[in-house]
Motif scaffolding. Structure first.
Motif, PDB file in Angstrom:
ATOM      1  N   PRO A 317      40.911  25.040  48.729  1.00 20.42           N
ATOM      2  CA  PRO A 317      41.810  26.198  48.734  1.00 20.42           C
ATOM      3  C   PRO A 317      42.275  26.537  47.321  1.00 20.42           C
ATOM      4  CG  PRO A 317      42.954  24.240  49.520  1.00 20.42           C
ATOM      5  CD  PRO A 317      41.507  23.859  49.373  1.00 20.42           C
ATOM      6  N   VAL A 318      42.589  27.797  47.110  1.00 21.39           N
ATOM      7  CA  VAL A 318      43.095  28.254  45.817  1.00 21.39           C
ATOM      8  C   VAL A 318      44.544  27.813  45.684  1.00 21.39           C
ATOM      9  CG1 VAL A 318      43.574  30.263  44.362  1.00 21.39           C
ATOM     10  CG2 VAL A 318      41.530  30.220  45.818  1.00 21.39           C
ATOM     11  N   LEU A 319      44.857  27.110  44.604  1.00 20.73           N
ATOM     12  CA  LEU A 319      46.213  26.599  44.396  1.00 20.73           C
ATOM     13  C   LEU A 319      47.195  27.758  44.272  1.00 20.73           C
ATOM     14  CD1 LEU A 319      48.115  24.197  43.846  1.00 20.73           C
ATOM     15  CD2 LEU A 319      47.530  24.394  41.428  1.00 20.73           C
ATOM     16  N   GLN A 320      48.204  27.727  45.132  1.00 26.36           N
ATOM     17  CA  GLN A 320      49.262  28.741  45.155  1.00 26.36           C
ATOM     18  C   GLN A 320      48.680  30.148  45.248  1.00 26.36           C
ATOM     19  OE1 GLN A 320      51.610  27.869  41.645  1.00 26.36           O
ATOM     20  NE2 GLN A 320      52.711  26.217  42.673  1.00 26.36           N
ATOM     21  N   GLY A 321      47.601  30.272  46.002  1.00 24.92           N
ATOM     22  CA  GLY A 321      46.973  31.571  46.188  1.00 24.92           C
ATOM     23  C   GLY A 321      46.367  31.676  47.571  1.00 24.92           C
TER      24      GLY A 321
END
Length: 375
Positions: A317-321
């Motif tokens: 997953p995209v960190l903080q996205g």
């Protein structure tokens, strides 16, 4: 300032160097010795501070002029230029502020207590699995840290008493002294810049306002973190002395090596061996993902070793996205090493029917080889 190393030598510059050269050299050295890039090495940290101190003086034309004329004595009291001991030269306030305003740290006219020194930042290294990096997790860390004294509530004074105004500096935290043609300011040698003196120190912290404690802190690791990701816990570092603000605690994350998957950014990589019959005829590859789902990948007939199959959105997953990267599987065609009698017979029959068109790469290689030898 207590260093005696020549500032030009620290910045690896000639005394005639212009401002641009000094700035360029400082940036290069600051990057080289920055503690975050050297694992918190104390020697590099000291070097970084020394280089920063030198640049702070040499970048300012007025400070540089004073340094070129008087050296380190320009910023120290009690020596050179016929200066007297610690005194309050309020009559020189306007001149001092205009020349050494930045050096004073913006104390303002009439002096002022030295800014409270914030507590030191702390580093904690934590190792997590790739699965934990994928999903995130809630955890706890236990650290030994200087915390505000509960007995005196960080003041450093025995309960029922309080600190007194320093008689040497009148509570300003700084004293001024004439140094040749200049008036310089330094931290008060009696109260060390605090502006106060504790006559009756707290028995538990001995006047420091802080004691060693073991703290257990909650840490939230968000999904998508990578190797070296830092998590900041504000105010959980070392407590400042005598009620000064605390530093921060930085959690540095390290990802354990995974048995199957390798990671590059948000992309997950894996290698999958398949039989040579599946490679020839095609088929389906089932890959369990870190997301808990089984991803079905279609294997085209005639696939070769080294070819890659890609599943969109099945990576990290995209960190903080939003969204996620891809899952990429590299195919390794495995040649059988153990054959039954029947299998061997079938392969012999297959070989008898080969024309060479089934494996064009092999046919082309040997054709080129013959041509090269003949030539």
């Amino acid at each position: 300032m207590t260093t005696t190393i020549d500032y030009y030598e620290l910045l690896e510059c000639e005394r005639t160097a212009d401002a641009a050269t000094i700035k360029s050299s400082y940036r290069k050295l600051a990057m080289k010795y920055h503690p975050d890039k050297n694992g918190g090495c104390k020697d590099y940290e000291a070097k970084f501070k020394a280089v920063s101190e030198a640049y702070d003086v040499l970048k300012d034309p007025q400070k540089r002029a004073a340094y070129d004329r008087f050296g380190h004595a320009a910023f120290q009291g009690g020596g050179g230029g016929g200066g007297a001991g610690p005194q309050d030269f309020s009559g020189f306030s306007d001149i001092f502020e205009s020349v050494f305003g930045e050096f004073m740290g913006g104390a303002g006219r009439g002096g002022g207590r030295q800014a409270q020194r914030r507590g030191a930042d702390l580093r904690y290294d934590m190792e997590i699995s790739l699965e934990e990096a994928f999903h995130g997790r809630s955890t706890e860390v236990t650290v030994d840290v200087s915390a505000a004294c509960d007995t005196c509530h960080g003041s450093g004074a025995r309960p029922g008493t309080q600190a007194k105004t320093c008689a040497q500096c009148g509570g300003h935290g700084k004293v001024r002294a004439q140094q040749g043609f200049f008036v310089v300011e330094r931290a008060c040698p009696v109260c060390h810049g605090s502006g106060e003196v504790i006559a009756d120190p707290c028995p538990d912290c001995r006047g420091e306002g802080r004691v060693e404690k073991t703290k257990t802190l909650a840490v939230e690791i968000p999904p998508g973190v990578d190797e070296g990701t830092r998590i900041r816990l504000a105010g959980e570092g070392e407590a400042g002395a005598r009620g000064a603000p605390p530093g921060d605690l930085y959690i540095f994350l390290h990802i354990k090596r995974h048995a199957i998957f390798e990671r590059e950014g948000t992309t997950l990589f894996a290698r999958a061996p398949i039989s040579f019959t599946t490679a020839a005829l095609g088929g389906t590859l089932s890959i369990p993902g870190l997301d808990g789902r089984t991803h079905e990948m279609k294997i085209p007939a005639g696939i070769q070793s080294g070819k890659q199959l890609r599943q969109r959105g099945a990576g990290m997953p995209v960190l903080q996205g939003r969204g996620a990267g891809d899952l990429v599987v590299q195919i390794d065609v495995e040649t059988p090493t153990k054959l039954s009698t029947r299998q061997r017979e079938l392969l012999e029959l297959f070989r008898e029917t080969e024309t060479g068109d089934e494996c064009p790469a092999s046919q082309g290689f040997f054709a080129k080889l013959k041509s090269a030898i003949a030539g």
